[in-house]
Design a protein around this motif. Sequence first.
Motif, mmCIF file in Angstrom:
data_model
loop_
_atom_site.group_PDB
_atom_site.id
_atom_site.type_symbol
_atom_site.label_atom_id
_atom_site.label_comp_id
_atom_site.label_asym_id
_atom_site.label_seq_id
_atom_site.Cartn_x
_atom_site.Cartn_y
_atom_site.Cartn_z
ATOM 1 N N ALA A 1 -5.112 -1.207 4.673
ATOM 2 C CA ALA A 1 -6.230 -1.588 3.809
ATOM 3 C C ALA A 1 -7.543 -1.005 4.308
ATOM 4 O O ALA A 1 -8.379 -0.547 3.519
ATOM 5 C CB ALA A 1 -6.320 -3.112 3.724
ATOM 6 N N TYR B 1 -8.194 2.553 3.250
ATOM 7 C CA TYR B 1 -8.734 2.714 1.903
ATOM 8 C C TYR B 1 -10.159 2.183 1.798
ATOM 9 O O TYR B 1 -10.973 2.707 1.039
ATOM 10 C CB TYR B 1 -7.833 2.009 0.882
ATOM 11 N N LEU B 2 -10.472 1.131 2.555
ATOM 12 C CA LEU B 2 -11.846 0.627 2.564
ATOM 13 C C LEU B 2 -12.815 1.676 3.069
ATOM 14 O O LEU B 2 -13.975 1.721 2.654
ATOM 15 C CB LEU B 2 -11.934 -0.626 3.453
ATOM 16 N N GLY C 1 0.804 -1.220 0.000
ATOM 17 C CA GLY C 1 0.000 0.000 0.000
ATOM 18 C C GLY C 1 0.832 1.263 0.000
ATOM 19 O O GLY C 1 0.302 2.350 -0.240
ATOM 20 N N LYS D 1 -3.707 -4.715 -9.716
ATOM 21 C CA LYS D 1 -3.234 -3.475 -9.107
ATOM 22 C C LYS D 1 -2.298 -2.706 -10.026
ATOM 23 O O LYS D 1 -2.140 -1.503 -9.878
ATOM 24 C CB LYS D 1 -2.546 -3.762 -7.773
ATOM 25 N N CYS E 1 -9.436 -8.617 6.219
ATOM 26 C CA CYS E 1 -8.312 -8.404 5.302
ATOM 27 C C CYS E 1 -7.157 -9.351 5.595
ATOM 28 O O CYS E 1 -6.350 -9.660 4.698
ATOM 29 C CB CYS E 1 -7.825 -6.957 5.388
ATOM 30 N N LEU F 1 -4.229 -6.458 -0.387
ATOM 31 C CA LEU F 1 -4.631 -7.854 -0.211
ATOM 32 C C LEU F 1 -3.659 -8.788 -0.922
ATOM 33 O O LEU F 1 -3.351 -9.880 -0.419
ATOM 34 C CB LEU F 1 -6.052 -8.071 -0.732
ATOM 35 N N VAL G 1 -6.789 -1.343 -2.145
ATOM 36 C CA VAL G 1 -7.265 -2.519 -1.419
ATOM 37 C C VAL G 1 -6.781 -3.802 -2.104
ATOM 38 O O VAL G 1 -6.299 -4.732 -1.449
ATOM 39 C CB VAL G 1 -8.801 -2.506 -1.298
#
Length: 469
Positions: free
Chosen positions: A128, A131-132, A46, A178, A152, A307, A303
Amino acid sequence: MLDTGTAPAPETAPAADEDQNQSSKHARRFGLPIATALVMGNIIGGGIFLLPASVAPYGTISLVAFGVLTVGAIALALVFGRLAKRHPQTGGPYVYAREAFGDFAGFLAAWSYWITSWVSNAALAVAAVGYLNVLLPIHGSTFWTIVAALACQWLPALANLAGTRYVGAVQLVSTVLKFAPLVLVAIGGLFFFDADNLGPFQADGGSPVGAISASAAILLFSYLGVESASMSAGEVRDPERNVGRATVLGTALAALVYLLCTVSVFGTVAHDKLVNSTAPMTDSVNVMFGGTWGGTAVAIAAVVSILGALNGWTLLSAQAPYAPAKDGLFPAAFARKKRGVPTFGVLVGVALASLLTIYNYTAGSEGVFESLVLITTFTATVPYLLATAAQIYFLLSGQGHRVNKGRLARDMTLALVAFGFSMWLVGGAGYAAVYQGVIFLFVGVLVYAWMAARKRSRSSPRSSSPRGD
Protein backbone atom coordinates in the motif's frame (compact mmCIF):
# COMPACT_ATOMS: atom_id res chain seq x y z
CA MET A 1 -12.26 -17.52 29.82
CA LEU A 2 -11.56 -21.21 29.43
CA ASP A 3 -13.68 -23.70 31.30
CA THR A 4 -11.64 -24.83 34.29
CA GLY A 5 -14.15 -27.40 35.44
CA THR A 6 -15.49 -25.27 38.29
CA ALA A 7 -18.50 -23.01 38.47
CA PRO A 8 -17.81 -19.33 37.91
CA ALA A 9 -17.68 -17.11 40.92
CA PRO A 10 -20.91 -15.16 41.47
CA GLU A 11 -19.26 -11.80 40.91
CA THR A 12 -18.03 -12.83 37.43
CA ALA A 13 -21.41 -13.97 36.17
CA PRO A 14 -22.79 -10.54 35.22
CA ALA A 15 -19.67 -9.78 33.21
CA ALA A 16 -20.01 -13.08 31.41
CA ASP A 17 -23.68 -12.40 30.71
CA GLU A 18 -22.85 -8.94 29.42
CA ASP A 19 -20.15 -10.37 27.15
CA GLN A 20 -22.61 -12.93 25.84
CA ASN A 21 -25.28 -10.29 25.25
CA GLN A 22 -22.81 -8.10 23.38
CA SER A 23 -21.67 -11.06 21.31
CA SER A 24 -25.21 -12.04 20.36
CA LYS A 25 -26.07 -8.43 19.57
CA HIS A 26 -23.22 -8.00 17.14
CA ALA A 27 -22.89 -11.56 15.82
CA ARG A 28 -24.19 -12.97 12.53
CA ARG A 29 -24.08 -9.55 10.80
CA PHE A 30 -22.71 -10.91 7.52
CA GLY A 31 -25.29 -11.77 4.88
CA LEU A 32 -24.45 -13.36 1.53
CA PRO A 33 -23.35 -10.08 -0.19
CA ILE A 34 -20.96 -9.10 2.60
CA ALA A 35 -19.62 -12.65 3.00
CA THR A 36 -18.98 -12.75 -0.75
CA ALA A 37 -17.29 -9.34 -0.57
CA LEU A 38 -15.11 -10.66 2.26
CA VAL A 39 -13.92 -13.56 0.09
CA MET A 40 -13.35 -11.37 -2.96
CA GLY A 41 -11.70 -8.61 -0.93
CA ASN A 42 -9.27 -11.03 0.69
CA ILE A 43 -8.37 -12.76 -2.57
CA ILE A 44 -8.02 -9.54 -4.57
CA GLY A 45 -5.54 -7.36 -2.72
CA GLY A 46 -2.75 -5.41 -4.36
CA GLY A 47 -1.40 -8.24 -6.49
CA ILE A 48 -3.86 -7.73 -9.33
CA PHE A 49 -2.21 -4.39 -10.12
CA LEU A 50 1.17 -6.08 -10.71
CA LEU A 51 0.32 -9.58 -11.92
CA PRO A 52 0.15 -8.90 -15.70
CA ALA A 53 3.72 -7.55 -15.75
CA SER A 54 4.94 -10.30 -13.39
CA VAL A 55 3.86 -13.14 -15.70
CA ALA A 56 4.50 -11.35 -19.02
CA PRO A 57 8.10 -12.70 -19.30
CA TYR A 58 6.66 -16.21 -19.73
CA GLY A 59 4.33 -15.16 -22.57
CA THR A 60 0.63 -15.72 -22.98
CA ILE A 61 1.11 -19.32 -21.84
CA SER A 62 0.76 -17.83 -18.36
CA LEU A 63 -2.98 -17.61 -19.05
CA VAL A 64 -2.99 -21.41 -18.99
CA ALA A 65 -1.55 -21.23 -15.46
CA PHE A 66 -4.41 -18.89 -14.57
CA GLY A 67 -6.85 -21.51 -15.79
CA VAL A 68 -5.24 -24.34 -13.81
CA LEU A 69 -5.08 -22.23 -10.66
CA THR A 70 -8.69 -21.18 -11.06
CA VAL A 71 -9.90 -24.78 -11.36
CA GLY A 72 -7.94 -25.73 -8.23
CA ALA A 73 -9.13 -22.69 -6.27
CA ILE A 74 -12.79 -23.31 -7.12
CA ALA A 75 -12.42 -26.99 -6.18
CA LEU A 76 -10.97 -25.87 -2.85
CA ALA A 77 -13.82 -23.38 -2.45
CA LEU A 78 -16.39 -26.11 -3.07
CA VAL A 79 -14.75 -28.35 -0.47
CA PHE A 80 -14.82 -25.53 2.08
CA GLY A 81 -18.48 -24.99 1.24
CA ARG A 82 -19.27 -28.67 1.87
CA LEU A 83 -17.37 -28.65 5.17
CA ALA A 84 -18.91 -25.38 6.35
CA LYS A 85 -22.39 -26.75 5.74
CA ARG A 86 -21.72 -29.52 8.26
CA HIS A 87 -19.60 -27.44 10.66
CA PRO A 88 -20.87 -23.83 10.52
CA GLN A 89 -18.62 -22.55 13.31
CA THR A 90 -15.99 -19.83 13.32
CA GLY A 91 -12.53 -21.30 12.72
CA GLY A 92 -12.78 -22.90 9.29
CA PRO A 93 -9.91 -25.37 8.67
CA TYR A 94 -9.21 -25.62 12.42
CA VAL A 95 -12.72 -26.90 13.08
CA TYR A 96 -12.58 -29.45 10.26
CA ALA A 97 -9.07 -30.74 11.03
CA ARG A 98 -9.79 -31.06 14.76
CA GLU A 99 -13.05 -32.90 14.16
CA ALA A 100 -11.33 -35.40 11.85
CA PHE A 101 -7.87 -35.85 13.38
CA GLY A 102 -7.91 -34.44 16.89
CA ASP A 103 -6.50 -31.47 18.80
CA PHE A 104 -2.97 -31.52 17.39
CA ALA A 105 -4.05 -31.39 13.73
CA GLY A 106 -6.57 -28.68 14.57
CA PHE A 107 -3.91 -26.64 16.35
CA LEU A 108 -1.49 -26.92 13.41
CA ALA A 109 -4.21 -25.65 11.06
CA ALA A 110 -4.97 -22.68 13.31
CA TRP A 111 -1.34 -21.90 14.08
CA SER A 112 -0.31 -21.97 10.41
CA TYR A 113 -3.21 -19.83 9.35
CA TRP A 114 -2.55 -17.32 12.12
CA ILE A 115 1.06 -16.88 10.95
CA THR A 116 -0.18 -16.46 7.39
CA SER A 117 -2.66 -13.76 8.35
CA TRP A 118 -0.44 -11.32 10.24
CA VAL A 119 2.62 -11.75 8.00
CA SER A 120 0.36 -11.14 5.00
CA ASN A 121 -0.90 -7.97 6.66
CA ALA A 122 2.66 -6.67 6.92
CA ALA A 123 3.23 -7.42 3.23
CA LEU A 124 -0.03 -5.72 2.22
CA ALA A 125 0.87 -2.60 4.19
CA VAL A 126 4.25 -2.34 2.44
CA ALA A 127 2.49 -2.74 -0.93
CA ALA A 128 0.00 0.00 0.00
CA VAL A 129 2.83 2.39 0.82
CA GLY A 130 4.31 1.76 -2.60
CA TYR A 131 1.13 3.09 -4.20
CA LEU A 132 0.75 5.89 -1.65
CA ASN A 133 4.14 7.11 -2.77
CA VAL A 134 2.61 7.92 -6.16
CA LEU A 135 0.13 10.25 -4.45
CA LEU A 136 2.32 11.53 -1.60
CA PRO A 137 6.07 11.21 -2.15
CA ILE A 138 7.10 9.68 1.19
CA HIS A 139 9.74 7.13 0.25
CA GLY A 140 12.47 9.72 0.75
CA SER A 141 11.82 9.60 4.50
CA THR A 142 12.08 6.33 6.42
CA PHE A 143 10.11 7.84 9.29
CA TRP A 144 7.11 8.87 7.18
CA THR A 145 7.22 5.61 5.24
CA ILE A 146 6.91 3.68 8.51
CA VAL A 147 4.13 6.01 9.71
CA ALA A 148 2.20 5.45 6.48
CA ALA A 149 2.63 1.67 6.66
CA LEU A 150 1.48 1.57 10.28
CA ALA A 151 -1.52 3.75 9.46
CA CYS A 152 -2.50 1.31 6.72
CA GLN A 153 -2.50 -1.48 9.32
CA TRP A 154 -4.13 0.31 12.26
CA LEU A 155 -7.02 1.94 10.38
CA PRO A 156 -8.49 -1.47 9.38
CA ALA A 157 -7.74 -2.71 12.91
CA LEU A 158 -9.81 0.16 14.36
CA ALA A 159 -12.66 -0.73 11.99
CA ASN A 160 -12.49 -4.30 13.32
CA LEU A 161 -12.44 -3.17 16.94
CA ALA A 162 -15.61 -1.17 16.26
CA GLY A 163 -17.49 -4.42 15.63
CA THR A 164 -18.49 -6.86 12.91
CA ARG A 165 -21.14 -4.56 11.45
CA TYR A 166 -18.41 -2.00 10.67
CA VAL A 167 -16.07 -4.68 9.31
CA GLY A 168 -18.79 -5.74 6.89
CA ALA A 169 -19.59 -2.17 5.87
CA VAL A 170 -15.93 -1.32 5.19
CA GLN A 171 -15.46 -4.57 3.26
CA LEU A 172 -18.50 -4.00 1.07
CA VAL A 173 -17.63 -0.36 0.30
CA SER A 174 -13.95 -1.08 -0.43
CA THR A 175 -14.85 -4.01 -2.68
CA VAL A 176 -17.28 -1.87 -4.69
CA LEU A 177 -14.82 1.05 -4.96
CA LYS A 178 -11.88 -1.04 -6.10
CA PHE A 179 -13.93 -2.91 -8.65
CA ALA A 180 -14.77 0.26 -10.56
CA PRO A 181 -11.25 0.70 -12.03
CA LEU A 182 -10.74 -3.06 -12.34
CA VAL A 183 -13.92 -3.41 -14.39
CA LEU A 184 -12.78 -0.42 -16.45
CA VAL A 185 -9.57 -2.23 -17.38
CA ALA A 186 -11.16 -5.68 -17.68
CA ILE A 187 -14.06 -4.61 -19.92
CA GLY A 188 -12.73 -1.41 -21.47
CA GLY A 189 -9.48 -3.06 -22.49
CA LEU A 190 -11.33 -5.55 -24.67
CA PHE A 191 -12.49 -2.68 -26.92
CA PHE A 192 -8.88 -1.56 -27.43
CA PHE A 193 -7.49 -5.10 -27.72
CA ASP A 194 -4.76 -5.56 -30.33
CA ALA A 195 -3.49 -9.11 -30.93
CA ASP A 196 -0.12 -7.73 -32.09
CA ASN A 197 0.58 -6.68 -28.48
CA LEU A 198 0.37 -10.22 -27.14
CA GLY A 199 3.89 -11.25 -28.08
CA PRO A 200 4.97 -14.92 -28.22
CA PHE A 201 2.89 -17.69 -26.69
CA GLN A 202 5.96 -18.90 -24.79
CA ALA A 203 8.64 -16.28 -24.30
CA ASP A 204 11.16 -17.96 -21.98
CA GLY A 205 12.41 -20.64 -24.38
CA GLY A 206 11.93 -23.50 -21.90
CA SER A 207 9.43 -26.33 -21.82
CA PRO A 208 5.70 -25.51 -21.76
CA VAL A 209 5.24 -27.36 -18.46
CA GLY A 210 8.12 -25.43 -16.92
CA ALA A 211 6.69 -22.12 -18.12
CA ILE A 212 3.26 -22.93 -16.68
CA SER A 213 4.76 -24.00 -13.35
CA ALA A 214 7.02 -20.94 -13.14
CA SER A 215 4.22 -18.48 -13.88
CA ALA A 216 1.90 -20.36 -11.53
CA ALA A 217 4.42 -19.97 -8.71
CA ILE A 218 4.09 -16.18 -9.09
CA LEU A 219 0.30 -16.37 -9.13
CA LEU A 220 -0.09 -18.72 -6.15
CA PHE A 221 -0.15 -16.05 -3.42
CA SER A 222 -2.86 -14.12 -5.25
CA TYR A 223 -5.38 -16.94 -4.74
CA LEU A 224 -5.04 -17.18 -0.98
CA GLY A 225 -8.25 -16.20 0.79
CA VAL A 226 -10.77 -18.72 -0.55
CA GLU A 227 -11.35 -19.87 3.03
CA SER A 228 -12.32 -16.39 4.30
CA ALA A 229 -16.05 -17.03 4.71
CA SER A 230 -15.52 -20.35 6.51
CA MET A 231 -13.05 -18.71 8.90
CA SER A 232 -15.79 -16.26 9.94
CA ALA A 233 -18.71 -18.70 9.69
CA GLY A 234 -19.82 -17.83 13.22
CA GLU A 235 -20.51 -14.26 12.10
CA VAL A 236 -22.38 -15.20 8.90
CA ARG A 237 -26.17 -15.39 8.84
CA ASP A 238 -27.48 -18.84 7.89
CA PRO A 239 -23.90 -20.21 7.56
CA GLU A 240 -25.00 -23.66 6.38
CA ARG A 241 -26.14 -22.04 3.11
CA ASN A 242 -24.31 -18.73 2.85
CA VAL A 243 -20.73 -19.79 3.63
CA GLY A 244 -20.57 -22.24 0.74
CA ARG A 245 -22.30 -19.87 -1.65
CA ALA A 246 -20.12 -16.91 -0.69
CA THR A 247 -16.95 -19.00 -0.97
CA VAL A 248 -17.68 -20.30 -4.46
CA LEU A 249 -19.20 -17.05 -5.75
CA GLY A 250 -16.39 -14.89 -4.33
CA THR A 251 -13.66 -17.17 -5.70
CA ALA A 252 -15.23 -17.44 -9.15
CA LEU A 253 -15.75 -13.66 -9.45
CA ALA A 254 -12.20 -12.94 -8.25
CA ALA A 255 -10.81 -15.42 -10.79
CA LEU A 256 -12.88 -13.81 -13.56
CA VAL A 257 -11.53 -10.36 -12.65
CA TYR A 258 -7.96 -11.68 -12.61
CA LEU A 259 -8.31 -13.31 -16.00
CA LEU A 260 -10.10 -10.44 -17.76
CA CYS A 261 -7.70 -7.81 -16.40
CA THR A 262 -4.65 -9.81 -17.46
CA VAL A 263 -6.02 -10.50 -20.96
CA SER A 264 -6.92 -6.81 -21.38
CA VAL A 265 -3.49 -5.62 -20.29
CA PHE A 266 -1.80 -8.20 -22.54
CA GLY A 267 -3.84 -6.90 -25.47
CA THR A 268 -3.41 -3.15 -24.86
CA VAL A 269 0.26 -2.89 -23.79
CA ALA A 270 2.99 -4.04 -26.15
CA HIS A 271 4.76 -7.14 -24.83
CA ASP A 272 8.26 -5.62 -24.82
CA LYS A 273 6.99 -2.68 -22.76
CA LEU A 274 4.85 -4.81 -20.45
CA VAL A 275 7.80 -7.00 -19.45
CA ASN A 276 9.55 -3.98 -17.94
CA SER A 277 6.47 -2.19 -16.61
CA THR A 278 6.16 -1.31 -12.93
CA ALA A 279 2.52 -0.17 -13.31
CA PRO A 280 0.84 -2.30 -15.99
CA MET A 281 -2.69 -1.13 -15.18
CA THR A 282 -1.57 2.48 -15.54
CA ASP A 283 0.02 1.72 -18.91
CA SER A 284 -3.17 0.03 -20.07
CA VAL A 285 -5.41 2.94 -19.03
CA ASN A 286 -3.06 5.41 -20.71
CA VAL A 287 -3.27 3.44 -23.97
CA MET A 288 -7.06 3.34 -23.80
CA PHE A 289 -7.72 6.99 -22.97
CA GLY A 290 -4.44 8.80 -23.47
CA GLY A 291 -2.77 11.14 -21.01
CA THR A 292 -1.07 10.28 -17.74
CA TRP A 293 -3.99 10.52 -15.33
CA GLY A 294 -4.14 6.73 -15.19
CA GLY A 295 -1.24 6.60 -12.75
CA THR A 296 -3.11 8.58 -10.11
CA ALA A 297 -6.37 6.72 -10.68
CA VAL A 298 -4.75 3.30 -10.43
CA ALA A 299 -2.76 4.32 -7.35
CA ILE A 300 -5.96 5.36 -5.59
CA ALA A 301 -7.66 2.12 -6.64
CA ALA A 302 -4.70 0.08 -5.40
CA VAL A 303 -4.71 1.78 -1.99
CA VAL A 304 -8.46 1.22 -1.62
CA SER A 305 -8.06 -2.39 -2.72
CA ILE A 306 -5.25 -3.12 -0.28
CA LEU A 307 -7.00 -1.40 2.64
CA GLY A 308 -10.05 -3.54 1.91
CA ALA A 309 -7.89 -6.67 1.93
CA LEU A 310 -6.26 -5.54 5.18
CA ASN A 311 -9.70 -5.05 6.70
CA GLY A 312 -10.66 -8.64 5.91
CA TRP A 313 -7.32 -10.20 6.80
CA THR A 314 -7.26 -8.34 10.13
CA LEU A 315 -10.53 -10.05 11.00
CA LEU A 316 -9.11 -13.41 9.93
CA SER A 317 -5.98 -12.85 12.04
CA ALA A 318 -8.30 -12.65 15.05
CA GLN A 319 -10.62 -15.47 14.00
CA ALA A 320 -7.79 -17.97 13.42
CA PRO A 321 -6.90 -18.33 17.14
CA TYR A 322 -10.45 -17.67 18.41
CA ALA A 323 -11.87 -21.19 17.99
CA PRO A 324 -8.79 -23.03 19.36
CA ALA A 325 -8.68 -20.59 22.29
CA LYS A 326 -12.24 -21.61 23.18
CA ASP A 327 -11.03 -25.22 23.18
CA GLY A 328 -8.01 -24.44 25.38
CA LEU A 329 -5.40 -24.75 22.63
CA PHE A 330 -4.56 -21.01 22.46
CA PRO A 331 -4.32 -18.55 25.36
CA ALA A 332 -7.78 -17.75 26.75
CA ALA A 333 -7.50 -14.04 25.91
CA PHE A 334 -7.91 -14.86 22.21
CA ALA A 335 -11.43 -16.21 22.93
CA ARG A 336 -12.83 -12.98 24.40
CA LYS A 337 -15.15 -10.98 22.20
CA LYS A 338 -16.38 -7.41 22.31
CA ARG A 339 -18.95 -6.15 19.82
CA GLY A 340 -18.76 -9.54 18.08
CA VAL A 341 -14.98 -9.33 17.43
CA PRO A 342 -12.08 -11.13 19.20
CA THR A 343 -10.43 -7.83 20.14
CA PHE A 344 -7.31 -9.30 21.73
CA GLY A 345 -6.62 -11.27 18.56
CA VAL A 346 -7.00 -8.11 16.48
CA LEU A 347 -4.55 -6.21 18.69
CA VAL A 348 -1.96 -8.99 18.81
CA GLY A 349 -2.13 -9.55 15.06
CA VAL A 350 -1.74 -5.88 14.16
CA ALA A 351 1.05 -5.46 16.74
CA LEU A 352 3.06 -8.36 15.28
CA ALA A 353 2.51 -7.10 11.73
CA SER A 354 3.60 -3.61 12.83
CA LEU A 355 6.81 -4.91 14.39
CA LEU A 356 7.60 -6.88 11.25
CA THR A 357 6.97 -3.80 9.12
CA ILE A 358 9.21 -1.60 11.27
CA TYR A 359 11.93 -4.25 11.14
CA ASN A 360 11.66 -4.41 7.36
CA TYR A 361 12.15 -0.67 6.89
CA THR A 362 14.76 -0.03 9.58
CA ALA A 363 16.94 -3.08 8.92
CA GLY A 364 16.74 -2.75 5.14
CA SER A 365 16.05 -6.48 5.00
CA GLU A 366 13.97 -6.64 1.82
CA GLY A 367 15.23 -10.13 1.04
CA VAL A 368 14.21 -11.41 4.46
CA PHE A 369 10.80 -9.79 4.18
CA GLU A 370 10.18 -11.28 0.73
CA SER A 371 11.16 -14.68 2.11
CA LEU A 372 8.59 -14.27 4.88
CA VAL A 373 5.94 -13.47 2.29
CA LEU A 374 6.83 -16.68 0.43
CA ILE A 375 6.55 -18.54 3.73
CA THR A 376 2.91 -17.46 3.93
CA THR A 377 2.27 -19.35 0.69
CA PHE A 378 3.48 -22.48 2.47
CA THR A 379 1.85 -21.82 5.86
CA ALA A 380 -1.51 -21.16 4.20
CA THR A 381 -1.41 -24.54 2.47
CA VAL A 382 -1.06 -26.44 5.77
CA PRO A 383 -4.68 -25.73 6.79
CA TYR A 384 -5.76 -26.30 3.17
CA LEU A 385 -4.19 -29.76 3.17
CA LEU A 386 -5.61 -30.63 6.58
CA ALA A 387 -9.10 -29.41 5.66
CA THR A 388 -9.21 -31.32 2.37
CA ALA A 389 -7.77 -34.39 4.09
CA ALA A 390 -10.56 -34.07 6.68
CA GLN A 391 -13.14 -34.08 3.88
CA ILE A 392 -11.54 -37.18 2.37
CA TYR A 393 -11.56 -38.83 5.80
CA PHE A 394 -15.25 -38.04 6.30
CA LEU A 395 -16.09 -39.45 2.86
CA LEU A 396 -14.08 -42.65 3.28
CA SER A 397 -15.02 -43.37 6.90
CA GLY A 398 -18.71 -43.75 6.06
CA GLN A 399 -19.95 -41.25 8.61
CA GLY A 400 -23.54 -41.03 7.45
CA HIS A 401 -24.33 -37.73 9.19
CA ARG A 402 -21.47 -36.02 7.32
CA VAL A 403 -21.68 -37.66 3.90
CA ASN A 404 -24.31 -37.34 1.21
CA LYS A 405 -24.12 -40.78 -0.40
CA GLY A 406 -25.75 -39.55 -3.59
CA ARG A 407 -22.86 -37.11 -4.10
CA LEU A 408 -20.07 -39.35 -2.83
CA ALA A 409 -18.17 -39.69 -6.14
CA ARG A 410 -18.46 -36.00 -6.95
CA ASP A 411 -17.41 -34.88 -3.48
CA MET A 412 -14.47 -37.27 -3.48
CA THR A 413 -13.29 -35.99 -6.87
CA LEU A 414 -13.50 -32.39 -5.64
CA ALA A 415 -11.61 -33.25 -2.45
CA LEU A 416 -8.83 -35.01 -4.37
CA VAL A 417 -8.50 -32.12 -6.82
CA ALA A 418 -8.37 -29.64 -3.94
CA PHE A 419 -5.77 -31.76 -2.13
CA GLY A 420 -3.64 -31.94 -5.28
CA PHE A 421 -4.00 -28.19 -5.75
CA SER A 422 -2.81 -27.61 -2.17
CA MET A 423 0.21 -29.83 -2.75
CA TRP A 424 1.00 -27.80 -5.86
CA LEU A 425 0.88 -24.67 -3.73
CA VAL A 426 3.50 -26.20 -1.42
CA GLY A 427 5.76 -26.94 -4.39
CA GLY A 428 5.27 -23.45 -5.76
CA ALA A 429 6.41 -21.88 -2.49
CA GLY A 430 9.96 -23.13 -3.13
CA TYR A 431 12.43 -25.13 -1.06
CA ALA A 432 13.62 -22.21 1.07
CA ALA A 433 10.08 -21.15 1.99
CA VAL A 434 9.07 -24.71 2.88
CA TYR A 435 12.22 -25.13 5.00
CA GLN A 436 11.61 -21.90 6.93
CA GLY A 437 7.88 -22.59 7.13
CA VAL A 438 8.53 -25.93 8.81
CA ILE A 439 10.57 -24.08 11.46
CA PHE A 440 7.53 -21.87 12.12
CA LEU A 441 5.44 -25.03 12.52
CA PHE A 442 7.92 -26.54 14.98
CA VAL A 443 7.71 -23.41 17.12
CA GLY A 444 3.96 -24.04 17.11
CA VAL A 445 4.56 -27.60 18.37
CA LEU A 446 6.19 -26.13 21.48
CA VAL A 447 3.22 -23.80 22.01
CA TYR A 448 0.85 -26.75 21.61
CA ALA A 449 2.77 -28.78 24.20
CA TRP A 450 2.44 -25.91 26.68
CA MET A 451 -1.28 -25.29 26.05
CA ALA A 452 -2.19 -29.00 25.94
CA ALA A 453 -0.43 -29.54 29.27
CA ARG A 454 -2.31 -26.63 30.84
CA LYS A 455 -5.60 -27.91 29.44
CA ARG A 456 -4.98 -31.40 30.82
CA SER A 457 -3.96 -30.12 34.26
CA ARG A 458 -7.15 -28.05 34.48
CA SER A 459 -9.41 -30.93 33.48
CA SER A 460 -7.71 -33.51 35.77
CA PRO A 461 -9.07 -33.87 39.32
CA ARG A 462 -6.69 -32.59 41.96
CA SER A 463 -5.28 -34.94 44.54
CA SER A 464 -3.37 -34.12 47.67
CA SER A 465 -0.48 -36.45 46.83
CA PRO A 466 0.52 -38.92 44.15
CA ARG A 467 -0.44 -42.51 44.79
CA GLY A 468 2.50 -44.84 45.15
CA ASP A 469 2.26 -48.50 44.18
